[in-house]
Design an enzyme around this catalytic site. Structure first.
Site, PDB file in Angstrom:
ATOM      1  N   ASP A  77      93.038  28.320  63.746  1.00 55.35           N
ATOM      2  CA  ASP A  77      91.750  28.604  63.118  1.00 55.35           C
ATOM      3  C   ASP A  77      90.773  27.457  63.289  1.00 55.35           C
ATOM      4  O   ASP A  77      91.140  26.325  63.635  1.00 55.35           O
ATOM      5  CB  ASP A  77      91.930  28.920  61.635  1.00 55.35           C
ATOM      6  CG  ASP A  77      92.573  27.777  60.859  1.00 55.35           C
ATOM      7  OD1 ASP A  77      93.473  27.125  61.402  1.00 55.35           O
ATOM      8  OD2 ASP A  77      92.159  27.541  59.697  1.00 55.35           O
ATOM      9  N   ASP A 108      88.851  20.466  67.453  1.00 48.31           N
ATOM     10  CA  ASP A 108      89.715  20.749  66.310  1.00 48.31           C
ATOM     11  C   ASP A 108      90.074  22.219  66.262  1.00 48.31           C
ATOM     12  O   ASP A 108      89.390  23.026  65.645  1.00 48.31           O
ATOM     13  CB  ASP A 108      89.006  20.320  65.024  1.00 48.31           C
ATOM     14  CG  ASP A 108      89.899  20.327  63.819  1.00 48.31           C
ATOM     15  OD1 ASP A 108      91.119  20.502  63.974  1.00 48.31           O
ATOM     16  OD2 ASP A 108      89.373  20.165  62.696  1.00 48.31           O
ATOM     17  N   GLU A 142      94.603  26.671  58.479  1.00 46.64           N
ATOM     18  CA  GLU A 142      94.722  25.237  58.225  1.00 46.64           C
ATOM     19  C   GLU A 142      93.441  24.659  57.636  1.00 46.64           C
ATOM     20  O   GLU A 142      93.486  23.670  56.891  1.00 46.64           O
ATOM     21  CB  GLU A 142      95.076  24.501  59.523  1.00 46.64           C
ATOM     22  CG  GLU A 142      95.512  23.057  59.337  1.00 46.64           C
ATOM     23  CD  GLU A 142      94.356  22.048  59.355  1.00 46.64           C
ATOM     24  OE1 GLU A 142      94.596  20.879  59.005  1.00 46.64           O
ATOM     25  OE2 GLU A 142      93.213  22.432  59.714  1.00 46.64           O
ATOM     26  N   GLU A 143      92.296  25.257  57.971  1.00 46.05           N
ATOM     27  CA  GLU A 143      91.004  24.682  57.600  1.00 46.05           C
ATOM     28  C   GLU A 143      90.518  25.109  56.218  1.00 46.05           C
ATOM     29  O   GLU A 143      89.349  24.942  55.890  1.00 46.05           O
ATOM     30  CB  GLU A 143      89.943  25.067  58.646  1.00 46.05           C
ATOM     31  CG  GLU A 143      90.216  24.540  60.053  1.00 46.05           C
ATOM     32  CD  GLU A 143      89.986  23.045  60.187  1.00 46.05           C
ATOM     33  OE1 GLU A 143      89.753  22.385  59.160  1.00 46.05           O
ATOM     34  OE2 GLU A 143      90.039  22.540  61.313  1.00 46.05           O
ATOM     35  N   GLU A 171      96.727  17.679  66.800  1.00 43.75           N
ATOM     36  CA  GLU A 171      95.435  17.266  66.263  1.00 43.75           C
ATOM     37  C   GLU A 171      94.823  16.167  67.129  1.00 43.75           C
ATOM     38  O   GLU A 171      95.521  15.330  67.696  1.00 43.75           O
ATOM     39  CB  GLU A 171      95.602  16.738  64.838  1.00 43.75           C
ATOM     40  CG  GLU A 171      96.004  17.782  63.811  1.00 43.75           C
ATOM     41  CD  GLU A 171      94.851  18.655  63.351  1.00 43.75           C
ATOM     42  OE1 GLU A 171      93.731  18.503  63.885  1.00 43.75           O
ATOM     43  OE2 GLU A 171      95.072  19.482  62.442  1.00 43.75           O
ATOM     44  N   HIS A 349      84.384  19.363  63.669  1.00 46.36           N
ATOM     45  CA  HIS A 349      83.533  20.081  62.703  1.00 46.36           C
ATOM     46  C   HIS A 349      82.043  19.825  62.908  1.00 46.36           C
ATOM     47  O   HIS A 349      81.234  20.280  62.105  1.00 46.36           O
ATOM     48  CB  HIS A 349      83.899  19.732  61.248  1.00 46.36           C
ATOM     49  CG  HIS A 349      85.309  20.047  60.869  1.00 46.36           C
ATOM     50  ND1 HIS A 349      85.788  19.881  59.584  1.00 46.36           N
ATOM     51  CD2 HIS A 349      86.355  20.514  61.593  1.00 46.36           C
ATOM     52  CE1 HIS A 349      87.062  20.231  59.532  1.00 46.36           C
ATOM     53  NE2 HIS A 349      87.427  20.611  60.758  1.00 46.36           N
TER      54      HIS A 349
END
Length: 386
Positions: A77, A108, A142-143, A171, A349
């Site tokens: 995600d 990410d 996960e986010e 990551e 992000h």
């Protein structure tokens, strides 16, 4: 471009095209099903893998009977899209001539997912058997808050699928190795007052004004740097949201300051909470989310081998991971874990999220050489020659 995830193409498709295909499938947290379906189809077609689907998490495992097992994991995600157009992905040549892929998820963490997916289809085929058994875990949610995390769900429902001697999270780490991670605690610091007409404010008590000491404490907060097993972690305490008031002519009777505390892995959640409550003594403090950190775990034999293989020739050293990642979940299961991925975590992000595409092959080749049981020298040669 979803056809690039067709089973016959995964092993041979260009990593750059594969990354674009993965990123261009909508997969904001809660909307991962289409991408999980594509990943599952691709992995089920590989004869050397056993595949299990749990919600929108896909687990694929080799079963060569090796004495050690490595888990490679990454989340499917992304955070939501912003007003700036950052999908579909696009290739941009930077001023220094480096080709970058721009778009949500490139950093990410779908750069890491592309590497994992390509290697899952390759490592384990005849003539390409790994020196360890490998589990690939590609998971959802996960986010968002920790209670929804797909890896956490697997840990609760099927911990056997996450069993291993060492884990690598894809990551972003600039193809370096980042050990452990900070923990995270989110709280609401609440103030109360007495509502009144703003024209007669002296008859009320302003709850937003009452929050001034909370903001002052945060502005003056001096975050610690703490050494944990040879790596130095920097903590942080920040207001991330504030809310209060019901109308433009009403003195507010309630205010909430949301605070996020990122704490070194030497602290437990209980110790982190106690520290926050001490800082805001006299205020109502409500914990809304928490996840523990993870110690580096670099003294584990496979971790030490991996560090030597990836960083040995360059003289590089592992670094701490300041953000929270799911290495913490593996640590809770007793599996030492590190972060290793191609992107720059400082760009995660952001509207200008982007990945220099040459890093994909560098990360893939380093992982491939190590998984296939290459000696330290061979692994480093593969990394440097990519």
């Amino acid at each position: 471009m979803l056809e690039l995830l067709d089973p016959d193409e995964v092993a041979s498709s260009d990593l750059v095209d594969l990354l674009a295909a993965i990123c261009d499938v909508p997969s904001v947290s809660g909307d991962e099903t289409a991408l999980a379906d594509a990943v599952e189809r691709a992995l089920r077609a590989q004869a050397h893998l056993e595949v299990v689907r749990d919600g929108d998490a896909v687990v694929a495992r080799t079963t060569f009977g090796r004495s050690r097992r490595v888990v490679l994991a990454g989340h499917l995600d992304t955070v939501p899209l912003t007003a700036e157009p950052n999908l579909p992905t696009r290739l941009v040549t930077a001023p220094d001539g480096e080709v970058e892929m721009w778009g949500r998820g490139t950093v990410d963490m779908k750069g890491g997912i592309a590497i994992m997916l390509a290697l899952a289809a390759e490592v384990g085929r005849p003539g390409r058997e790994p020196g360890v058994d490998v589990t690939w875990v590609l998971y959802d949610h996960e986010e968002v808050e920790a209670t929804k995390n797909g890896l956490g769900r697997l840990a609760r429902n099927r911990p056997d699928l996450l069993a291993g001697d060492f884990a690598i999270l894809g990551e972003s780490s600039n193809n370096g190795i980042e050990g452990g991670c900070n923990g995270t605690l989110r709280v609401e610091v609440r103030t109360t007052g007495v509502a009144a007409h703003s024209a007669r404010s002296w008859t009320g008590v302003n709850a937003i004004h009452a929050a001034a000491p909370v903001l002052a404490a945060l502005a003056a907060y001096d975050p610690r740097e703490i050494e944990v097993d040879g790596l130095v972690y920097r903590e942080g305490m920040n207001a991330v949201a504030i809310s209060g008031g019901i109308a433009g002519n009403v003195v507010p009777d309630a205010c909430t300051v949301t605070v996020n505390f990122r704490f070194a892995p030497s602290r437990s959640i209980a110790e982190a909470e106690a520290h926050v409550r001490e800082l805001f003594a006299g205020f109502e403090v409500v914990v809304t989310d928490a996840a523990p950190g993870a110690r580096p775990g670099l003294d584990a034999p496979l971790a030490a081998d991996f560090v030597a293989a990836v960083l040995g020739a360059t003289g590089g050293v592992p670094r701490p991971k300041y953000g929270w990642t799911d290495v913490a979940r593996f640590a809770e299961l007793g599996v030492p874990a590190v972060n290793f991925g191609p992107g720059d975590p400082a760009l995660a992000h952001k509207d200008d999220e982007r990945l220099p595409v040459a890093r994909l092959a560098v990360g893939r080749d380093a992982l491939r050489a190590w998984l296939l049981g290459a000696s330290t020298g061979e692994a480093v040669e593969a990394r440097d020659g990519a």
